[in-house]
Design a protein around this motif. Structure first.
Motif, PDB file in Angstrom:
ATOM      1  N   ILE A 170       3.826 -12.349 -60.163  1.00  0.00           N
ATOM      2  CA  ILE A 170       3.885 -10.486 -59.236  1.00  0.00           C
ATOM      3  C   ILE A 170       5.379  -9.396 -60.764  1.00  0.00           C
ATOM      4  CG2 ILE A 170       4.792  -9.998 -57.608  1.00  0.00           C
ATOM      5  CD1 ILE A 170       4.689 -11.998 -55.912  1.00  0.00           C
ATOM      6  N   ALA A 184       0.049  -2.870 -56.983  1.00  0.00           N
ATOM      7  CA  ALA A 184       0.565  -3.536 -55.747  1.00  0.00           C
ATOM      8  C   ALA A 184      -0.686  -3.621 -55.750  1.00  0.00           C
ATOM      9  CB  ALA A 184       1.965  -3.079 -56.052  1.00  0.00           C
ATOM     10  N   SER A 188      -3.254  -7.162 -53.760  1.00  0.00           N
ATOM     11  CA  SER A 188      -2.726  -7.416 -53.382  1.00  0.00           C
ATOM     12  C   SER A 188      -3.682  -8.871 -52.567  1.00  0.00           C
ATOM     13  CB  SER A 188      -2.612  -6.793 -52.219  1.00  0.00           C
ATOM     14  OG  SER A 188      -3.375  -6.026 -52.179  1.00  0.00           O
ATOM     15  N   THR A 438       3.738  -3.336 -49.594  1.00  0.00           N
ATOM     16  CA  THR A 438       2.869  -4.041 -50.051  1.00  0.00           C
ATOM     17  C   THR A 438       2.590  -5.418 -50.167  1.00  0.00           C
ATOM     18  OG1 THR A 438       2.270  -2.047 -51.298  1.00  0.00           O
ATOM     19  CG2 THR A 438       0.375  -4.273 -51.654  1.00  0.00           C
ATOM     20  N   TYR A 439       3.685  -5.978 -50.763  1.00  0.00           N
ATOM     21  CA  TYR A 439       3.883  -7.506 -50.457  1.00  0.00           C
ATOM     22  C   TYR A 439       4.720  -7.667 -49.137  1.00  0.00           C
ATOM     23  CZ  TYR A 439       2.914  -7.596 -55.219  1.00  0.00           C
ATOM     24  OH  TYR A 439       2.264  -7.524 -55.971  1.00  0.00           O
ATOM     25  N   VAL A 442       2.053  -9.480 -47.041  1.00  0.00           N
ATOM     26  CA  VAL A 442       1.941 -10.693 -47.958  1.00  0.00           C
ATOM     27  C   VAL A 442       2.928 -11.647 -47.753  1.00  0.00           C
ATOM     28  CG1 VAL A 442       1.280 -12.115 -50.067  1.00  0.00           C
ATOM     29  CG2 VAL A 442       0.939  -9.942 -49.590  1.00  0.00           C
ATOM     30  N   SER A 522       8.730  -9.227 -52.443  1.00  0.00           N
ATOM     31  CA  SER A 522       8.616  -9.638 -53.350  1.00  0.00           C
ATOM     32  C   SER A 522       8.991 -10.693 -53.644  1.00  0.00           C
ATOM     33  CB  SER A 522       7.795  -8.568 -54.765  1.00  0.00           C
ATOM     34  OG  SER A 522       9.126  -8.315 -54.812  1.00  0.00           O
TER      35      SER A 522
END
Length: 605
Positions: A170, A184, A188, A438-439, A442, A522
């Motif tokens: 990452i 990012a 993704s 964004t993470y 995830v 992240s």
């Protein structure tokens, strides 16, 4: 033929099996979710919901495999010479010893491994019952104590390696870029592919013995696993990327969460003229008091660092210089440190008393009805207890859902703990909130994967001995313990694990997460994916491995990716290692002593 004369042993064993599962949820599962809560990717209440769902899924679909190791891998069935009553007593004593030790540790916020606690207790019981020579000390085809305790050294290291590798990927792909936000967003789907594949692999390749998925050919496993992971990646590309693109890159603050269903249509959505920065949560560990969800993101790392320098670097800012001076005067005395902690809890309690719900009523009831003079059996105290007991039950059930995890994790300004956390956070590189946002999505997926993996692996801790007790009691045969674990037992104990997480998990979660190193989404998704992969690898070989050790190793591995040892709180890591090592002799001795007393106790002929 059922052993009705030993029904009381079955009942007692069931109680301790449920206590062990409760402790598992309060200790191990709380640690597994501490990463997600610490990085602010998910709230504590949301973690309770997702934790309950995926713990039960992992336990029911996969959990029976590791239970077999606990049942038959340490003490062979032949050692009991067909005496089902002694077998019932042995595993009841093991559950009593393991659950008592983990409960004491959880009460004192000492994070230990429930897996190794139970394994040590079973070994101690085996020594007291059939002698040390009958206990499987060696490898025993991957089911003996030698193979199990090998994970004590291997699991944290392997997990740390997996997590560090994912985070460095990452970092290489996104964080080091001059403009990391588009990187990012557009990359993704790849990380959704990884997380989705891990989750699918844990279900299909390991499979449930009852479904027979583990007997499918290799090409079938590969096709389904990669197909499902690829499907998740495609869905992310179609729905997630346009949604985050509009919210983070176009900085459209009018976007609502449900608009992800519009998919590519969001790419043509007009942006408000006054949109100057993305309206995303602030994922900084140290923040001012207030509503975090409405805080706008700084536009760059430089702005983030400037703001961090203004507000203080590494611990909660005081309301004034006078308070900092007062704390610094007393920082060296243990009694005053306890007073500071008590003051922090008092502030939380005052905030909870203002709530209108059941918890607010319960807190006010306890405040307004203190115990009176004299003993508890005085008439006026009995009347007070009639009011306090319902309120105490409500507080016990709901208090954890309102606990301030983040404030407890960061340390108090002016104390040695606060100074230590200041050093750790100062040596961790910070990234823009747009990237971390964004993470965070995830990480939710990886957190669910980690919870699924925990349910698959650690349900064997409690259900293995309980399944032995039940089968011996219901059939009267010691050999019946080789039978598969019933689904209803997996369901009952996985539900008990979830209750432990909801009601008492905060007591462990407050000393984990940010207490070890700086957390962010992240970093957190890297930690959880690394731990999940490690747990699934060990579970594939029927080796019960501590999820807490895996996530701790992953946390340290990611923390070291900052490039300095100062970014990791090695004092906390050392305390964890001490607790893990102490668990083995203490739980083993407790189990052996209990079994030795009961099996050799004087009795009338």
């Amino acid at each position: 033929m059922a052993l009705d004369q030993y029904t009381y042993v079955f009942v007692i064993g069931t109680m301790f099996a449920m206590l062990d599962a409760y402790n598992n949820g309060a200790n191990d599962v709380a640690n597994a979710w501490a990463t997600s809560v610490s990085s602010r990717s998910i709230s504590y209440r949301q973690a309770m919901v997702f934790g309950t769902i995926f713990e039960m899924l992992g336990a029911i679909t996969v959990g029976a495999r590791t239970a077999d190791t606990i049942k038959n891998g340490i003490i062979p069935n032949s050692a009991f010479h067909g005496n089902a009553g002694v077998q019932m007593l042995a595993f009841t004593c093991a559950l009593a010893a393991a659950s008592s030790w983990v409960m004491w540790c959880t009460r004192h916020s000492a994070h230990v491994s429930s897996t190794y606690s139970l394994i040590s207790a079973v070994a101690g019981v085996g020594v007291a019952t059939v002698g040390a020579s009958q206990v499987q000390w060696g490898w025993n085809n991957g089911k003996g104590l030698g193979a199990i305790f090998a994970g004590l050294g291997m699991a944290p290291v392997i997990s740390g390696g997996f997590a560090a590798t994912i985070f460095m990927l990452i970092k290489l792909v996104v964080h080091i870029r001059k403009n990391p936000v588009p990187w990012a967003v557009y990359t993704s789907p790849f990380f959704f592919l990884i997380a989705g594949t891990i989750c699918t692999l844990s279900i299909v390749y390991k499979g449930s013995p009852n479904l027979g998925l583990n007997k499918k050919p290799a090409w079938y496993v590969a096709a389904v696993t990669m197909g499902t992971g690829g499907g998740v990646a495609v869905l992310a590309a179609v729905f997630f990327v346009p949604f985050v693109h509009a919210k983070v890159i176009k900085k459209d603050y009018t976007i609502k969460w449900w608009m992800f269903i519009l998919g590519p249509l969001l790419l043509k959505r007009p942006t408000p003229a006054d949109a100057d920065r993305a309206n995303v949560p602030n994922y900084a560990v140290i923040q001012e008091e207030g509503e975090l969800s409405s805080v706008q993101s700084p536009e760059s790392v430089g702005e983030y660092d400037a703001k961090k320098t203004e507000t203080g670097d590494g611990h909660i800012t005081s309301s004034g210089q006078e308070n900092e001076k007062k704390l610094a005067v007393f920082e060296t005395t243990q009694s005053t440190y306890k007073e500071l902690m008590a003051q922090g809890e008092s502030k939380l309690h005052l905030k909870l008393m203002k709530k209108r719900g059941p918890l607010g009523w319960a807190m006010r009831t306890l405040r307004d009805n203190p115990m009176g003079a004299g003993q508890v059996y005085e008439l006026h105290n009995i009347k007070i207890l009639a009011k306090r007991i319902p309120a105490m039950i409500v507080c016990g059930a709901l208090y954890g859902l309102h606990y301030d995890i983040h404030a407890a994790q960061t340390g108090i300004a002016g104390t040695p703990e606060g100074d230590r956390m200041q050093r750790v956070y100062a040596n961790a590189e910070k990234y823009p909130n747009e990237v971390e946002h964004t993470y965070s999505f995830v990480q939710i997926l990886t957190a669910c994967t980690a919870s699924f993996a925990h349910g698959a692996n650690d349900i064997g801790n409690s259900v293995g001995p309980w399944a032995v007790i039940y089968s011996a009691w219901s059939t009267g045969s010691a050999a019946a313990s080789k039978a598969p674990v019933p689904i209803w037992q997996l369901a009952v104990l996985s539900a008990t694990i979830s209750i432990g997480l909801v009601t008492y998990g905060y007591n462990i979660m407050k000393v984990m997460g940010n207490k070890i190193t700086y957390h962010s989404p992240s970093r957190g998704c890297s930690m959880e994916m690394g731990a999940a992969v490690t747990v699934l690898v060990f579970s594939q070989f029927s080796l019960p491995v501590s999820t807490s050790m895996c996530i701790t190793g992953a946390t340290v591995g990611v923390g070291l990716c900052n490039g300095t040892l100062k970014a990791v709180n090695f004092q906390r890591v050392g305390l964890l290692l001490l607790a893990w090592i102490a668990t083995i002799p203490i739980a083993g001795t407790l189990g052996g002593v209990l079994m030795g007393l009961f099996i050799n106790a004087p009795h009338f002929a």
